[in-house]
Design a protein around this motif. Sequence first.
Motif, PDB file in Angstrom:
ATOM      1  N   MET A   1      37.477  61.423  18.483  1.00 14.50           N
ATOM      2  CA  MET A   1      38.632  60.762  17.909  1.00 14.50           C
ATOM      3  C   MET A   1      38.608  59.278  18.276  1.00 14.50           C
ATOM      4  SD  MET A   1      42.489  62.317  18.009  1.00 14.50           S
ATOM      5  CE  MET A   1      41.832  63.979  18.047  1.00 14.50           C
ATOM      6  N   SER A   2      39.231  58.477  17.457  1.00 18.25           N
ATOM      7  CA  SER A   2      39.207  57.028  17.673  1.00 18.25           C
ATOM      8  C   SER A   2      40.265  56.633  18.696  1.00 18.25           C
ATOM      9  CB  SER A   2      39.444  56.284  16.363  1.00 18.25           C
ATOM     10  OG  SER A   2      40.699  56.658  15.804  1.00 18.25           O
ATOM     11  N   THR A   3      40.172  57.248  19.898  1.00 15.85           N
ATOM     12  CA  THR A   3      41.019  56.837  21.010  1.00 15.85           C
ATOM     13  C   THR A   3      40.126  56.249  22.078  1.00 15.85           C
ATOM     14  OG1 THR A   3      40.879  59.059  21.946  1.00 15.85           O
ATOM     15  CG2 THR A   3      42.748  58.602  20.508  1.00 15.85           C
ATOM     16  N   ALA A   4      40.709  55.834  23.183  1.00 18.10           N
ATOM     17  CA  ALA A   4      39.960  55.071  24.173  1.00 18.10           C
ATOM     18  C   ALA A   4      38.749  55.818  24.707  1.00 18.10           C
ATOM     19  CB  ALA A   4      40.898  54.702  25.330  1.00 18.10           C
ATOM     20  N   PHE A   5      38.868  57.131  24.939  1.00 17.05           N
ATOM     21  CA  PHE A   5      37.789  57.864  25.580  1.00 17.05           C
ATOM     22  C   PHE A   5      37.032  58.774  24.622  1.00 17.05           C
ATOM     23  CE2 PHE A   5      40.885  57.716  29.351  1.00 17.05           C
ATOM     24  CZ  PHE A   5      40.482  56.430  29.668  1.00 17.05           C
ATOM     25  N   GLY A   6      37.523  58.955  23.401  1.00 21.65           N
ATOM     26  CA  GLY A   6      36.893  59.886  22.495  1.00 21.65           C
ATOM     27  C   GLY A   6      37.069  61.329  22.905  1.00 21.65           C
TER      28      GLY A   6
ATOM     29  N   ARG B   1      52.191  74.437  22.161  1.00 18.76           N
ATOM     30  CA  ARG B   1      53.307  73.490  22.089  1.00 18.76           C
ATOM     31  C   ARG B   1      53.109  72.430  21.016  1.00 18.76           C
ATOM     32  NH1 ARG B   1      52.088  73.066  27.900  1.00 18.76           N
ATOM     33  NH2 ARG B   1      53.089  74.830  28.905  1.00 18.76           N
ATOM     34  N   ASN B   2      51.949  72.473  20.332  1.00 20.56           N
ATOM     35  CA  ASN B   2      51.627  71.459  19.336  1.00 20.56           C
ATOM     36  C   ASN B   2      51.758  70.070  19.945  1.00 20.56           C
ATOM     37  OD1 ASN B   2      50.935  70.361  16.830  1.00 20.56           O
ATOM     38  ND2 ASN B   2      53.064  70.237  16.169  1.00 20.56           N
ATOM     39  N   SER B   3      51.099  69.867  21.081  1.00 23.20           N
ATOM     40  CA  SER B   3      51.192  68.588  21.782  1.00 23.20           C
ATOM     41  C   SER B   3      49.805  68.126  22.212  1.00 23.20           C
ATOM     42  CB  SER B   3      52.102  68.712  23.009  1.00 23.20           C
ATOM     43  OG  SER B   3      51.569  69.644  23.939  1.00 23.20           O
ATOM     44  N   TRP B   4      49.668  66.818  22.399  1.00 26.65           N
ATOM     45  CA  TRP B   4      48.405  66.200  22.774  1.00 26.65           C
ATOM     46  C   TRP B   4      48.536  65.499  24.118  1.00 26.65           C
ATOM     47  CZ3 TRP B   4      43.871  66.491  20.011  1.00 26.65           C
ATOM     48  CH2 TRP B   4      43.958  66.958  18.686  1.00 26.65           C
ATOM     49  N   ARG B   5      47.422  65.424  24.833  1.00 24.73           N
ATOM     50  CA  ARG B   5      47.325  64.530  25.988  1.00 24.73           C
ATOM     51  C   ARG B   5      45.930  63.894  25.983  1.00 24.73           C
ATOM     52  NH1 ARG B   5      45.055  67.370  30.582  1.00 24.73           N
ATOM     53  NH2 ARG B   5      44.810  69.595  30.134  1.00 24.73           N
ATOM     54  N   THR B   6      45.851  62.722  26.568  1.00 22.75           N
ATOM     55  CA  THR B   6      44.595  61.973  26.564  1.00 22.75           C
ATOM     56  C   THR B   6      43.608  62.607  27.527  1.00 22.75           C
ATOM     57  OG1 THR B   6      45.798  59.960  26.076  1.00 22.75           O
ATOM     58  CG2 THR B   6      43.567  59.708  26.907  1.00 22.75           C
ATOM     59  N   GLY B   7      42.363  62.673  27.118  1.00 26.76           N
ATOM     60  CA  GLY B   7      41.323  63.248  27.954  1.00 26.76           C
ATOM     61  C   GLY B   7      40.763  62.258  28.953  1.00 26.76           C
ATOM     62  N   PHE B   8      39.471  62.323  29.189  1.00 29.03           N
ATOM     63  CA  PHE B   8      38.833  61.550  30.244  1.00 29.03           C
ATOM     64  C   PHE B   8      37.598  60.847  29.701  1.00 29.03           C
ATOM     65  CE2 PHE B   8      41.182  65.085  31.872  1.00 29.03           C
ATOM     66  CZ  PHE B   8      41.874  64.552  32.950  1.00 29.03           C
ATOM     67  N   PRO B   9      37.220  59.711  30.314  1.00 28.66           N
ATOM     68  CA  PRO B   9      36.090  58.931  29.773  1.00 28.66           C
ATOM     69  C   PRO B   9      34.813  59.755  29.678  1.00 28.66           C
ATOM     70  CG  PRO B   9      37.259  57.705  31.474  1.00 28.66           C
ATOM     71  CD  PRO B   9      37.811  59.096  31.506  1.00 28.66           C
ATOM     72  N   ILE B  10      34.130  59.642  28.545  1.00 28.87           N
ATOM     73  CA  ILE B  10      32.898  60.380  28.306  1.00 28.87           C
ATOM     74  C   ILE B  10      31.706  59.468  28.576  1.00 28.87           C
ATOM     75  CG2 ILE B  10      31.574  61.655  26.576  1.00 28.87           C
ATOM     76  CD1 ILE B  10      34.139  62.360  25.207  1.00 28.87           C
ATOM     77  N   PRO B  11      30.688  59.964  29.289  1.00 25.53           N
ATOM     78  CA  PRO B  11      29.542  59.098  29.595  1.00 25.53           C
ATOM     79  C   PRO B  11      28.874  58.520  28.365  1.00 25.53           C
ATOM     80  CG  PRO B  11      29.458  61.113  30.909  1.00 25.53           C
ATOM     81  CD  PRO B  11      30.569  61.286  29.928  1.00 25.53           C
ATOM     82  N   ASP B  12      28.741  59.315  27.299  1.00 25.20           N
ATOM     83  CA  ASP B  12      28.085  58.839  26.083  1.00 25.20           C
ATOM     84  C   ASP B  12      29.021  59.054  24.900  1.00 25.20           C
ATOM     85  OD1 ASP B  12      26.468  58.073  24.025  1.00 25.20           O
ATOM     86  OD2 ASP B  12      25.037  59.730  24.216  1.00 25.20           O
TER      87      ASP B  12
END
Length: 510
Positions: free
Chosen positions: A446-451, A459-470
């Motif tokens: 996804m076009s967010t900071a970490f992909g 709950r039909n809710s989102w939270r941001t994941g974690f930085p991906i190495p690649d």
Amino acid sequence: MISLTLFLLAVPQFSQSPAPHRLLARGDLNSDGRMDLYVAHPKGGSLFLQGADGSLFPATAGRVPPVPGRASQWRDVDGDGDADLLVYGADSGHLLRNDGGVLHDVTIGAGLRHTGGIVEELDWVDLDGDGREDLVLCAEDAAVFFRNLGAATFEPFGFESSAPASRGARRTPGRPSAPGLPPMTAGLSVLGVPGLPSGTVMLWDSPVAPVGFKLRGGSLDLLTTTPSWSVGPALPGSTAYSYGAVAGGKLVVMAGVTSTDTWSFDPVAGAWTTLAPAPNAVGKVATAAIGRFIYCAGGNNFSGPTDALSIYDTQLDTWTAGASLPLAITGAAACAIDGQVYVFGGHDLGSSGSQDAIYRYDPGTNSWSTLGAKLSFSRDLAACVAFDGKAFLFGGGFFSGSGDQVLEVYDPVADTLTSLGNSALPGSLTQGSAVVANSEIHVFGMSTAFGHDIYDPRRNSWRTGFPIPDPSGYGAAGFLVDRIGVTSLSGNSLSEFAPFDPPLYLIEKK
């Protein structure tokens, strides 16, 4: 409402006794070999004794205190050979000790006082490995854990707050000993592990983030999780529009449009193995796994899209051809539900363009069906994953130019598709991947900071994941024993994500 069930090997039960948790509970109160009956009630339960002829009659006054409850469990808590009674479901719960066929409320004296609220469920597990099963209560405001000291006496498990618990986890500093943990917003199941060893982590949901505890030296070490990505062993060769799936506990990856190379990654050995080559060098293939088989549908090479279905057998390391798709398409999404493969959308690279069709492949008959339901609009390159018997489709629309923030749910039983909105994703997504882990869906690309974004379908809710190495692109992806593995779309990298460290012991949130 909050529920907690610890599914363990069967606890000791009394002869002819049914399931121990219920409004009606049977146990041998007076040790005469006959099953007596306790009926829980919010205003005080009733006790019935079984006579020699099998009939039930009310116990005489004074044999059971009038404690409130909605459920009960017979169990020899004090180890004297007769059945004691736990009553719960209407308040903080009661332990009624059996003294010669007369029940006495010893809850406070036994050390079972707590402030977690109404106890909704309870279960037993040897948390500290001393041979005595400890008591776990799921109350309305907290999970409550008591160490069994024997002879119907208990004490709260304490929480340590010294050195860091482990890599990838941190303790809540300075938390005093207490019988309860933070409030839960969802239930928890721990599957089949009696006498959990030190180092085990159990998890539930808190209002902010997943929270768990780690068993360390007989105490429950409260921790919050800080998952992280790591770089795994590189693929043996390069890829271009790679694809694949997890089957047999291994991640199988096909190189894509420039090569027929196929490899599998073993998470236990931490190594790649070269497999039988794929029949064709294709990319943007819809892939799903059922048991030992991986179904690879459609895709394209430099000559255009294909209608081929190639089936890889992970046990025999062989490829076979299945029935052709109804249409030659590339960039379709796929998942498997109840032994069937479902393929969504795609593009024919011709005048028809992006597709809205949904196809179902039946491995038993080697045949395709075009289903009645359709995508809300034509698109391709969506991410797809099966969860709770339904297909979740995230984004898509590389060729169609729209739909990259849509989230749709397909129900195969009703053959209906429900849209959760054209802006249901936190960012745009085309040509991404999705993986289920710990009852959440991890979406990559996804076009967010970490992909990396994490969706809670309950709950039909989102939270941001974690930085991906690649974060350059996402090809094959899947859950491998205790981690997520994601390969690059074009390249040879493997990124690994451990949701919890140390690994969870068969955790499933409800």
